[in-house]
Design a protein around this motif. Structure first.
Motif, PDB file in Angstrom:
ATOM      1  N   ASP A   1     -12.768  -4.086   7.914  1.00 32.58           N
ATOM      2  CA  ASP A   1     -12.060  -3.045   7.280  1.00 32.58           C
ATOM      3  C   ASP A   1     -10.686  -3.542   7.351  1.00 32.58           C
ATOM      4  O   ASP A   1      -9.739  -3.211   6.312  1.00 32.58           O
ATOM      5  CB  ASP A   1     -12.324  -1.611   8.129  1.00 32.58           C
TER       6      ASP A   1
ATOM      7  N   GLN B   1      -9.830  -6.158   5.074  1.00 31.05           N
ATOM      8  CA  GLN B   1      -9.956  -5.790   3.853  1.00 31.05           C
ATOM      9  C   GLN B   1      -8.774  -5.273   3.252  1.00 31.05           C
ATOM     10  O   GLN B   1      -8.121  -5.570   2.271  1.00 31.05           O
ATOM     11  CB  GLN B   1     -11.225  -4.850   3.640  1.00 31.05           C
ATOM     12  N   GLN B   2      -8.251  -4.220   4.081  1.00 37.60           N
ATOM     13  CA  GLN B   2      -6.979  -3.480   3.865  1.00 37.60           C
ATOM     14  C   GLN B   2      -5.656  -4.365   3.816  1.00 37.60           C
ATOM     15  O   GLN B   2      -5.062  -4.277   2.845  1.00 37.60           O
ATOM     16  CB  GLN B   2      -6.703  -2.343   5.021  1.00 37.60           C
TER      17      GLN B   2
ATOM     18  N   ILE C   1      -6.585   1.124  10.097  1.00 37.36           N
ATOM     19  CA  ILE C   1      -6.774   1.035   8.569  1.00 37.36           C
ATOM     20  C   ILE C   1      -5.493   1.150   8.075  1.00 37.36           C
ATOM     21  O   ILE C   1      -5.053   2.213   7.734  1.00 37.36           O
ATOM     22  CB  ILE C   1      -7.865   1.952   8.045  1.00 37.36           C
TER      23      ILE C   1
ATOM     24  N   PRO D   1      -2.670   1.499   5.503  1.00 34.96           N
ATOM     25  CA  PRO D   1      -2.463   1.783   3.833  1.00 34.96           C
ATOM     26  C   PRO D   1      -1.627   0.639   3.345  1.00 34.96           C
ATOM     27  O   PRO D   1      -0.806   0.058   4.112  1.00 34.96           O
ATOM     28  CB  PRO D   1      -1.633   2.973   3.882  1.00 34.96           C
ATOM     29  N   ALA D   2      -1.677   0.717   2.025  1.00 36.90           N
ATOM     30  CA  ALA D   2      -0.880  -0.273   1.162  1.00 36.90           C
ATOM     31  C   ALA D   2       0.478  -0.535   1.411  1.00 36.90           C
ATOM     32  O   ALA D   2       0.965  -1.871   1.612  1.00 36.90           O
ATOM     33  CB  ALA D   2      -1.144  -0.063  -0.174  1.00 36.90           C
TER      34      ALA D   2
ATOM     35  N   LYS E   1      -8.680   8.704  12.118  1.00 36.09           N
ATOM     36  CA  LYS E   1      -9.407   8.871  10.996  1.00 36.09           C
ATOM     37  C   LYS E   1     -10.879   9.427  11.460  1.00 36.09           C
ATOM     38  O   LYS E   1     -11.273  10.210  10.519  1.00 36.09           O
ATOM     39  CB  LYS E   1      -9.632   7.534  10.560  1.00 36.09           C
TER      40      LYS E   1
ATOM     41  N   GLN F   1       4.335  13.418  15.949  1.00 38.74           N
ATOM     42  CA  GLN F   1       5.156  14.283  15.099  1.00 38.74           C
ATOM     43  C   GLN F   1       6.429  14.915  15.592  1.00 38.74           C
ATOM     44  O   GLN F   1       7.343  14.923  15.236  1.00 38.74           O
ATOM     45  CB  GLN F   1       4.056  15.255  14.460  1.00 38.74           C
TER      46      GLN F   1
ATOM     47  N   ALA G   1       9.073   5.117  12.959  1.00 34.88           N
ATOM     48  CA  ALA G   1       9.011   5.425  11.460  1.00 34.88           C
ATOM     49  C   ALA G   1       7.755   6.434  11.416  1.00 34.88           C
ATOM     50  O   ALA G   1       6.728   6.085  11.071  1.00 34.88           O
ATOM     51  CB  ALA G   1       8.366   4.372  10.709  1.00 34.88           C
ATOM     52  N   ASN G   2       8.255   7.550  11.380  1.00 32.79           N
ATOM     53  CA  ASN G   2       7.324   8.781  11.228  1.00 32.79           C
ATOM     54  C   ASN G   2       6.479   8.873   9.928  1.00 32.79           C
ATOM     55  O   ASN G   2       5.335   9.074   9.999  1.00 32.79           O
ATOM     56  CB  ASN G   2       7.967  10.139  11.293  1.00 32.79           C
ATOM     57  N   ARG G   3       7.197   8.085   9.047  1.00 30.44           N
ATOM     58  CA  ARG G   3       6.484   8.072   7.651  1.00 30.44           C
ATOM     59  C   ARG G   3       5.227   7.070   7.368  1.00 30.44           C
ATOM     60  O   ARG G   3       4.711   6.906   6.648  1.00 30.44           O
ATOM     61  CB  ARG G   3       7.604   7.702   6.535  1.00 30.44           C
TER      62      ARG G   3
ATOM     63  N   GLU H   1       2.557   5.931   8.418  1.00 25.16           N
ATOM     64  CA  GLU H   1       1.329   6.412   9.058  1.00 25.16           C
ATOM     65  C   GLU H   1       0.263   5.438   8.715  1.00 25.16           C
ATOM     66  O   GLU H   1      -0.121   4.655   7.708  1.00 25.16           O
ATOM     67  CB  GLU H   1       1.112   7.811   8.502  1.00 25.16           C
TER      68      GLU H   1
ATOM     69  N   TYR I   1      -4.120   4.857   9.910  1.00 26.44           N
ATOM     70  CA  TYR I   1      -5.423   5.458  10.663  1.00 26.44           C
ATOM     71  C   TYR I   1      -5.992   4.530  11.541  1.00 26.44           C
ATOM     72  O   TYR I   1      -5.926   3.401  11.539  1.00 26.44           O
ATOM     73  CB  TYR I   1      -6.410   5.606   9.366  1.00 26.44           C
TER      74      TYR I   1
ATOM     75  N   ASP J   1       2.276  19.491  10.621  1.00 23.82           N
ATOM     76  CA  ASP J   1       1.129  18.735  10.122  1.00 23.82           C
ATOM     77  C   ASP J   1       0.398  19.540   9.162  1.00 23.82           C
ATOM     78  O   ASP J   1      -0.400  18.902   8.187  1.00 23.82           O
ATOM     79  CB  ASP J   1       0.297  17.959  11.160  1.00 23.82           C
TER      80      ASP J   1
END
Lengths: 274, 423
Positions: B68, B71-72, B146, B148-149, B174, B194, B252-254, B256, B258, B367
């Motif tokens: 996984d 793959q990501q 996992i 994200p892009a 997740k 947060q 970096a709170n943004r 994110e 999983y 959140d």
């Protein structure tokens, strides 16, 4: 024939499914500040007023509680052995009950010590302490074991009777009542709810606390009278102020949850810093 | 006996003072996060001249999750010629090696590092990976993550600021819906990132590099001597080494990412014990240098010290239990005779104070959580559990120092059901 998904499509469909709805980002959002009137009202009506009421009227409150407790206990205990005692405390007097309690016999203390020791040994042998509920069981058993050992070897030195316990209990509860408005006010103040609902939650919790303190007191006294002083440490360390904070947190969580549910789609309660 | 009573009372007062300090800290952070000016991360910087990045994924027997994460990482939004992925196969004896080799065959930028000899553990792996890394910036993901892009670009962009030595992203569980433990961990994570991390970032204090989704400058890490293989929390160590040399750690709170939370209490107990043991090791090593550091201002020092000491609180609490019991049986609970409210404060502080609940509740509200917030009282349920296992970790760290022994790295068990490879 169905087309093969691309790596990207596959990855996102299997591992991170696409979102149905793209919402505003939550990373840097913050709540609208409360205006000075709300802050002042909170300070005066949600903290100072209830604290003042508790501080000025604790003699009357404890007197009422003592009367209710006396009536309730007299259903199970001969009324003539129950005494209402009053002691000076700050500007007034607190009222509580006194009645003969039940010291554990040495035999009972030894039996309880053996039971709790065996119980702890079995729990550790079975390695049950990896579960939070068993950790609590160990904690409670440990307190009971210490108490049983104390009554086995130093019974005559046990410093409390129902009268001293009652005094300590009432004074502790007065402290809890004074703290509740403060804690709940500063925790509920930031939430986007009406001042009235927050104040209602605070006063409601306070009333609940007073009623619950009275009911718990009756149960404690009944147990100390009919079973034994052996469980007094448990009443103080597990079912005392700790239990009060459990329901304070419960009120806070319920209120916050309801508030979050109500505003889950609103944007006007938030500010974004970018 | 009077001396004993005095010692017990002094300890209790000490415990109360410590707890009050942390209570104030929690409330200050929460109020800052709720109402304070939010310090932006660097995500608004748009620069095509991005640094070369090496993404490192340490793995030991990770066949359940390796596919996984890799793959990501093949879908990452970053210039293809400017990044490489080094999955570290650290003494695995399951199918991890085959998975890594399979990906390497298909994607030339995936360059597995097979470690079959030498010491085992994340610090060893990271040191070896840095030796072969092409990138100036090392981005680390744990194997169960996992990404994200867009996350690599988000993480890396902060290094345009020459003062930044490391960055930490936000961790989001997740597998939240699996059971009560994962639900509670989701809330706990929310509070920790947060509110806690973001408030420290806002207040220019000491955000912590967590080592599971974040990045650091390779040359700085090498200059600092790489990662000590005998420390269980090499991430916390890096945080303090950077700060002590004048680098900044940002949050970096943004960004994110999983993760998979532990799904059973046994795994959770091991995890928090390891964190506590490693954190206490770092505390013992860095407390003095933080106090003396010429690069940290007064508030950074205060926050750094409170951060270093945080895993000692449960140990203090667990010692506080027999102390309180002793005072009870000695009829000495009235620490100050005429102010019995003190008893309440003592009891209240002994059993966990309200501030962490406020912090978690507020973060969950930000959140957008709704019904989950109702689970807050259940934290009382795991309170003693946490106290017990964190104390165990801290105690073992002290024992390590006394016995001059080096703890062994312990891997967190994974729970993910084996997913079929999309390739």
């Amino acid at each position: 024939m169905q087309e093969e998904p691309t790596v990207m499509e596959f990855a996102y469909s299997e591992i991170l499914p696409p979102k149905q709805k793209i919402v505003y980002h939550k990373s840097y959002r913050k709540l609208m500040p409360q205006n000075s009137r709300t802050i002042l009202s909170t300070l005066l009506l949600s903290i100072l007023l209830p604290d003042l009421v508790i501080f000025l009227f604790f003699p009357q409150i404890t007197q009422t509680m003592a009367a209710v407790s006396r009536w309730a206990l007299s259903q199970a205990v001969p009324a003539e052995v129950i005494q209402t005692i009053s002691r000076e405390y700050f500007h007034g007097r607190i009222y509580f009950l006194s009645l003969p309690g039940h010291y554990p016999s040495r035999k009972l203390a030894i039996i309880m010590a053996i039971i709790f020791m065996t119980f702890l040994f079995v729990i550790f042998y079975w390695k049950k302490v990896i579960d939070p509920k068993w950790v609590w069981v160990v904690f409670i058993s440990f307190i009971c074991l210490v108490s049983a050992l104390f009554f086995t070897f130093f019974s005559v030195y046990f410093p409390y009777d129902i009268e001293i316990f009652s005094e300590m209990y009432y004074k502790t509860e007065i402290g809890v009542w004074l703290i509740i408005p403060f804690i709940l006010s500063i925790s509920l103040l930031p939430l986007p709810a009406s001042f009235r609902s927050k104040t209602a939650a605070i006063y409601g919790t306070l009333l609940y606390s007073i009623a619950f303190a009275c009911i718990r007191y009756i149960v404690f006294l009944y147990l100390l009278r009919s079973i034994s002083y052996l469980f007094m440490p448990l009443m103080f360390f597990v079912f005392g102020p700790f239990l009060d904070f459990v329901y304070v947190v419960s009120v806070y969580s319920l209120f916050t949850s309801r508030c979050a549910e109500k505003h889950k789609s609103s944007l006007d309660i938030w500010q974004w810093s970018y | 006996m009077a001396v004993v009573v005095l010692i017990l009372k002094v300890f209790t007062v000490f415990e109360i003072v410590v707890m009050l300090v942390y209570t104030i800290r929690h409330f200050a952070f929460t109020y800052n996060r709720l109402f304070g000016e939010q310090r932006l991360y660097y995500q608004d910087i748009v620069d095509s001249d991005l640094p070369v990045v090496t993404i490192v994924v340490p793995m030991h027997n990770e066949e359940k999750v390796a596919k996984d994460v890799l793959q990501q990482l093949t879908t990452i939004d970053y210039p293809q010629d400017r990044y490489e992925v080094i999955p570290i196969n650290d003494h695995s004896n399951d199918g991890t090696r085959d998975i890594l080799d399979g990906f390497a065959e298909r994607f030339p930028f995936i360059k597995p590092l097979h470690r079959d000899s030498g010491g085992r553990g994340k610090p060893y792996g990271l040191n070896d990976a840095m030796d072969m890394a092409r990138g100036d910036i090392i981005v680390v993901f744990d194997a169960d993550y996992i990404p994200p892009a867009g996350i690599v670009r988000d993480i890396v962009i902060c290094f345009k600021d020459p003062q930044v030595g490391a960055v930490m992203g936000r961790v989001i569980p997740k597998n939240t819906a699996t059971n009560m433990l994962t639900r509670l961990l989701d809330l706990e994570r929310s509070g920790g990132y947060q509110v806690d991390q973001q408030a420290r970032h806002n207040m220019k204090l000491v955000p912590q590099y967590g080592g599971t989704v974040g990045g650091f400058r390779k040359n700085v890490a090498l200059y600092l001597g790489g990662f000590s293989p005998h420390l269980l929390t090499e991430d916390t160590e890096l945080t303090f080494l950077l700060l002590l040399k004048g680098w900044k750690v940002v949050y970096a709170n943004r960004a994110e990412c999983y993760e998979e939370s532990p799904e059973d209490w046994r795994v959770r107990s091991r995890q928090i014990s390891r964190w506590a043991r490693g954190h206490t090791q770092v505390m013992l090593k860095n407390l003095g240098p933080v106090l003396r550091s010429p690069y940290l201002n007064r508030w950074e020092k205060v926050d750094g010290i409170l951060l270093l000491l945080i895993y000692l609180i449960p140990l203090i609490m667990i010692i506080g239990i027999p102390v309180s019991l002793s005072l009870f049986f000695l009829e000495e609970m009235n620490l100050i005779d005429f102010v019995l409210i003190f008893i309440v404060v003592a009891a209240y502080n002994s059993f966990g104070n309200f501030a962490p609940f406020f912090q978690i509740g507020s973060s969950a509200f930000i959140d957008g959580a709704t019904h989950r917030i109702k689970l807050l009282p259940l934290f009382f349920f795991c309170f003693l559990f946490n106290v017990l296992y964190v104390s165990k970790g801290s105690y073992l760290a002290f024992l390590d120092v006394i016995l001059k022994r080096n703890p062994e790295w312990q891997k967190t068990t994974r729970f993910r059901k084996q997913s079929d490879s999309p390739l």
